[in-house]
Design a protein around this motif. Structure first.
Motif, PDB file in Angstrom:
ATOM      1  N   ARG A 138      56.075  28.945  62.729  1.00 45.61           N
ATOM      2  CA  ARG A 138      55.586  28.344  64.084  1.00 45.61           C
ATOM      3  C   ARG A 138      54.423  29.480  64.889  1.00 45.61           C
ATOM      4  O   ARG A 138      53.496  29.016  65.363  1.00 45.61           O
ATOM      5  CB  ARG A 138      56.626  28.266  65.337  1.00 45.61           C
ATOM      6  N   ALA A 139      54.802  30.729  64.735  1.00 45.55           N
ATOM      7  CA  ALA A 139      53.699  31.634  65.108  1.00 45.55           C
ATOM      8  C   ALA A 139      53.978  32.948  64.642  1.00 45.55           C
ATOM      9  O   ALA A 139      55.050  33.436  64.071  1.00 45.55           O
ATOM     10  CB  ALA A 139      54.119  31.781  66.789  1.00 45.55           C
TER      11      ALA A 139
ATOM     12  N   THR B  79      52.589  37.838  67.953  1.00 40.56           N
ATOM     13  CA  THR B  79      52.233  36.917  69.127  1.00 40.56           C
ATOM     14  C   THR B  79      53.670  36.469  69.700  1.00 40.56           C
ATOM     15  O   THR B  79      53.726  36.763  70.895  1.00 40.56           O
ATOM     16  CB  THR B  79      51.712  35.651  68.627  1.00 40.56           C
ATOM     17  N   TRP B  80      54.609  36.393  69.197  1.00 39.34           N
ATOM     18  CA  TRP B  80      55.957  36.125  69.637  1.00 39.34           C
ATOM     19  C   TRP B  80      56.358  37.217  70.407  1.00 39.34           C
ATOM     20  O   TRP B  80      57.201  37.239  71.332  1.00 39.34           O
ATOM     21  CB  TRP B  80      56.896  35.662  68.482  1.00 39.34           C
TER      22      TRP B  80
ATOM     23  N   VAL C  21      55.031  37.903  73.652  1.00 41.31           N
ATOM     24  CA  VAL C  21      55.582  36.892  74.683  1.00 41.31           C
ATOM     25  C   VAL C  21      57.046  37.493  75.123  1.00 41.31           C
ATOM     26  O   VAL C  21      57.105  37.689  76.228  1.00 41.31           O
ATOM     27  CB  VAL C  21      55.810  35.642  74.121  1.00 41.31           C
TER      28      VAL C  21
ATOM     29  N   ASP D 241      59.927  31.169  74.553  1.00 40.47           N
ATOM     30  CA  ASP D 241      59.122  31.863  73.972  1.00 40.47           C
ATOM     31  C   ASP D 241      58.468  31.399  72.774  1.00 40.47           C
ATOM     32  O   ASP D 241      57.064  31.828  72.476  1.00 40.47           O
ATOM     33  CB  ASP D 241      59.856  33.428  73.528  1.00 40.47           C
ATOM     34  N   MET D 242      59.143  30.974  72.019  1.00 42.01           N
ATOM     35  CA  MET D 242      58.593  30.437  70.607  1.00 42.01           C
ATOM     36  C   MET D 242      57.461  29.593  70.700  1.00 42.01           C
ATOM     37  O   MET D 242      56.465  29.609  70.056  1.00 42.01           O
ATOM     38  CB  MET D 242      59.759  29.950  69.715  1.00 42.01           C
ATOM     39  N   ASP D 243      57.754  28.463  71.623  1.00 45.24           N
ATOM     40  CA  ASP D 243      56.725  27.477  71.928  1.00 45.24           C
ATOM     41  C   ASP D 243      55.500  28.141  72.581  1.00 45.24           C
ATOM     42  O   ASP D 243      54.221  27.684  71.957  1.00 45.24           O
ATOM     43  CB  ASP D 243      57.318  26.250  72.718  1.00 45.24           C
ATOM     44  N   PHE D 244      55.685  28.987  73.495  1.00 50.17           N
ATOM     45  CA  PHE D 244      54.465  29.803  74.120  1.00 50.17           C
ATOM     46  C   PHE D 244      53.630  30.385  73.235  1.00 50.17           C
ATOM     47  O   PHE D 244      52.467  30.370  73.024  1.00 50.17           O
ATOM     48  CB  PHE D 244      55.141  30.552  75.227  1.00 50.17           C
ATOM     49  N   ALA D 245      54.375  31.123  72.100  1.00 54.42           N
ATOM     50  CA  ALA D 245      53.640  31.666  71.169  1.00 54.42           C
ATOM     51  C   ALA D 245      53.002  30.997  70.112  1.00 54.42           C
ATOM     52  O   ALA D 245      51.699  31.001  69.977  1.00 54.42           O
ATOM     53  CB  ALA D 245      54.879  32.710  70.393  1.00 54.42           C
ATOM     54  N   ALA D 246      53.423  29.754  69.943  1.00 52.83           N
ATOM     55  CA  ALA D 246      52.711  28.725  69.058  1.00 52.83           C
ATOM     56  C   ALA D 246      51.549  28.294  69.444  1.00 52.83           C
ATOM     57  O   ALA D 246      50.650  27.884  69.153  1.00 52.83           O
ATOM     58  CB  ALA D 246      53.664  27.822  68.778  1.00 52.83           C
ATOM     59  N   TRP D 247      51.533  28.087  70.836  1.00 53.29           N
ATOM     60  CA  TRP D 247      50.948  27.527  71.812  1.00 53.29           C
ATOM     61  C   TRP D 247      49.459  28.535  71.864  1.00 53.29           C
ATOM     62  O   TRP D 247      48.291  28.228  71.606  1.00 53.29           O
ATOM     63  CB  TRP D 247      51.240  27.054  73.149  1.00 53.29           C
ATOM     64  N   LEU D 248      49.749  29.744  71.990  1.00 56.55           N
ATOM     65  CA  LEU D 248      48.824  30.805  72.260  1.00 56.55           C
ATOM     66  C   LEU D 248      48.054  30.912  70.994  1.00 56.55           C
ATOM     67  O   LEU D 248      46.944  31.355  70.839  1.00 56.55           O
ATOM     68  CB  LEU D 248      49.324  32.296  72.333  1.00 56.55           C
ATOM     69  N   GLU D 249      48.856  30.659  69.528  1.00 57.57           N
ATOM     70  CA  GLU D 249      47.892  30.711  68.589  1.00 57.57           C
ATOM     71  C   GLU D 249      47.189  29.228  68.127  1.00 57.57           C
ATOM     72  O   GLU D 249      46.664  29.384  67.081  1.00 57.57           O
ATOM     73  CB  GLU D 249      48.970  30.965  67.341  1.00 57.57           C
TER      74      GLU D 249
ATOM     75  N   ARG E  82      48.788  26.554  67.280  1.00 59.01           N
ATOM     76  CA  ARG E  82      49.480  25.905  66.062  1.00 59.01           C
ATOM     77  C   ARG E  82      50.097  24.536  66.462  1.00 59.01           C
ATOM     78  O   ARG E  82      50.832  23.896  65.559  1.00 59.01           O
ATOM     79  CB  ARG E  82      50.620  26.973  65.565  1.00 59.01           C
ATOM     80  N   LEU E  83      49.931  24.158  67.799  1.00 57.99           N
ATOM     81  CA  LEU E  83      50.837  23.021  68.211  1.00 57.99           C
ATOM     82  C   LEU E  83      50.041  21.564  68.040  1.00 57.99           C
ATOM     83  O   LEU E  83      48.879  21.843  68.018  1.00 57.99           O
ATOM     84  CB  LEU E  83      51.329  23.096  69.475  1.00 57.99           C
TER      85      LEU E  83
ATOM     86  N   GLN F 242      52.235  18.372  71.835  1.00 54.19           N
ATOM     87  CA  GLN F 242      53.328  19.450  72.080  1.00 54.19           C
ATOM     88  C   GLN F 242      52.011  20.562  73.154  1.00 54.19           C
ATOM     89  O   GLN F 242      52.627  21.152  74.072  1.00 54.19           O
ATOM     90  CB  GLN F 242      53.277  20.306  71.018  1.00 54.19           C
ATOM     91  N   SER F 243      50.845  20.460  72.534  1.00 59.55           N
ATOM     92  CA  SER F 243      49.817  21.444  73.495  1.00 59.55           C
ATOM     93  C   SER F 243      49.789  20.831  75.065  1.00 59.55           C
ATOM     94  O   SER F 243      49.656  21.860  75.923  1.00 59.55           O
ATOM     95  CB  SER F 243      48.391  21.448  73.021  1.00 59.55           C
ATOM     96  N   ALA F 244      50.022  19.648  75.097  1.00 58.04           N
ATOM     97  CA  ALA F 244      49.421  19.006  76.249  1.00 58.04           C
ATOM     98  C   ALA F 244      50.757  19.550  77.339  1.00 58.04           C
ATOM     99  O   ALA F 244      50.693  19.727  78.404  1.00 58.04           O
ATOM    100  CB  ALA F 244      49.447  17.560  76.380  1.00 58.04           C
TER     101      ALA F 244
ATOM    102  N   GLU G  24      50.328  23.062  78.233  1.00 51.76           N
ATOM    103  CA  GLU G  24      49.370  23.195  79.086  1.00 51.76           C
ATOM    104  C   GLU G  24      49.624  22.419  80.389  1.00 51.76           C
ATOM    105  O   GLU G  24      49.159  23.196  81.589  1.00 51.76           O
ATOM    106  CB  GLU G  24      48.015  22.496  78.502  1.00 51.76           C
TER     107      GLU G  24
END
Lengths: 181, 174
Positions: free
Chosen positions: A75-76, A80-81, A84, B33-41, B43-44, B48-50, B53
């Motif tokens: 997922r990331a 990055t993780w 965070v 944290d995992m979702d936030f990291a994926a969004w920063l990269e 990858r969503l 999911q990004s919406a 955001e």
């Protein structure tokens, strides 16, 4: 210094000492940078920065590496993780520190005061703007960020940020013009 | 970094609007944290990004976090103080230490009673073995026993032969 991407995550999650040492060496620069930036507004000492960074590592290996095991490489990226996790851990540390050290008398009254402004605001109807449009407008106007920063964050062109901003304002103007007329 | 001039009228329009309800209706819960990291990269998916955001738009702290992290992750990092790594490395011990640390209280209790006895037993065995070794060991005693029995057999045979010769000479055989 080894690369974070080369860390054997399975060995790390079972407590392999060598892998942990490699992980620490590969991650301290990142954790140090994130912790320092996160604590910059709290005016804490160097020792606090060191303790906050140590807190990040404690969190990662606590309860049989429970937090570390939640990381999903699909997922990331690990860096990055980690960034965070380090940021939220550092903010928690700073808040705990401030709560335990700052007596209420030392906090200026202006900081505790609640501004009583009765400003009636127009409500944006749900669905008028997309989440991205709202976010871009907030970054531009509430936080006064520039277009390049927003583009870097959202991984889009600066031109896309400008056009999203433009479309959002057109929608808002159209909606409130219709409403007023 | 470039600074784009935004027309003041647009800003004033935005500031006259309340964006709270839009954001709060769209945020179903906290962001992991995992979702936030994926969004920063980035990858969503769009949906999911919406979601992220909307959460970021609704929360000034998350907006600040997103900006700071994107900035840090995009630049070369200075080295950390050496003692930061030393302290962190000390958090995880070696395998043997971990195994000992993971043992229960019963094992610890057994250790308290079993340890002196084990030491005594070991000392006894050492004393016995060194005594035996000083005495020549098992091989020496076996060899001695063997030599003794051989000498006995030889002397017995010699005596028998001597007796036979004597009886030959003393007999009427000559």
């Amino acid at each position: 210094m080894s690369d974070l991407n080369q860390i054997d995550l399975r060995a790390l999650a079972v407590g392999n000492k060598r892998t942990w040492d490699q992980f620490v060496l590969a991650s301290t620069a990142l954790i140090n940078a994130v912790v320092r930036r996160s604590l910059s507004t709290y005016r804490l000492s160097e020792e606090d920065v060191m303790d906050a960074a140590q807190d990040v590592y404690v969190r990662l290996c606590a309860n049989d590496y429970r937090l570390l095991k939640t990381y999903d490489p699909a997922r990331a990226g690990l860096s990055t993780w980690l960034a965070v996790v380090a940021r939220s851990s550092a903010i928690d540390h700073a808040r705990r520190r401030r709560q335990s050290t700052t007596p209420i008398d030392d906090v200026p009254e202006t900081a505790l005061a609640v501004e009583d402004r009765h400003v009636e605001k127009l409500k944006i109807p749900e669905g008028l703007l997309t989440e991205r449009q709202t976010l871009i407008l907030k970054y531009l106007y509430d936080e006064e960020r520039d277009v390049a920063e927003i583009a870097q964050l959202l991984k889009i062109d600066a031109q896309t940020v400008r056009s999203t901003h433009h479309k959002a304002l057109l929608r808002l103007r159209e909606h409130f013009k219709e409403e007023s007329s | 970094m470039t600074t784009d001039r935004i027309p003041k009228t647009d800003k004033e329009l935005w500031q006259s609007l309340s964006t709270g309800p839009v954001a709060s209706d769209a945020v179903p819960g906290t962001v992991s944290d995992m979702d936030f990291a994926a969004w920063l990269e980035g990858r969503l998916s769009e949906t999911q990004s919406a979601h992220i955001e909307a959460a970021v738009a609704a929360n000034p702290e998350m907006r600040l976090a997103a900006m700071e992290l994107a900035d840090i992750l995009g630049m070369p990092l200075p080295a950390a103080p050496a003692r930061m790594a030393v302290r962190a490395q000390a958090l995880v011990g070696f395998e043997v230490e971990r195994r000992v640390a993971n043992r229960g209280w019963l094992a610890g209790l057994l250790d308290v009673f079993a340890m002196p006895r084990a030491v005594m037993a070991a000392a006894t065995v050492i004393v016995a073995i060194s005594g035996f070794m000083l005495g020549g060991g098992l091989g020496e005693s076996y060899a001695q026993e063997k030599v003794a029995s051989t000498t006995q057999v030889v002397s017995l045979t010699q005596t028998q032969q001597t007796n036979e010769l004597t009886s030959f000479f003393t007999s009427d055989g000559i």
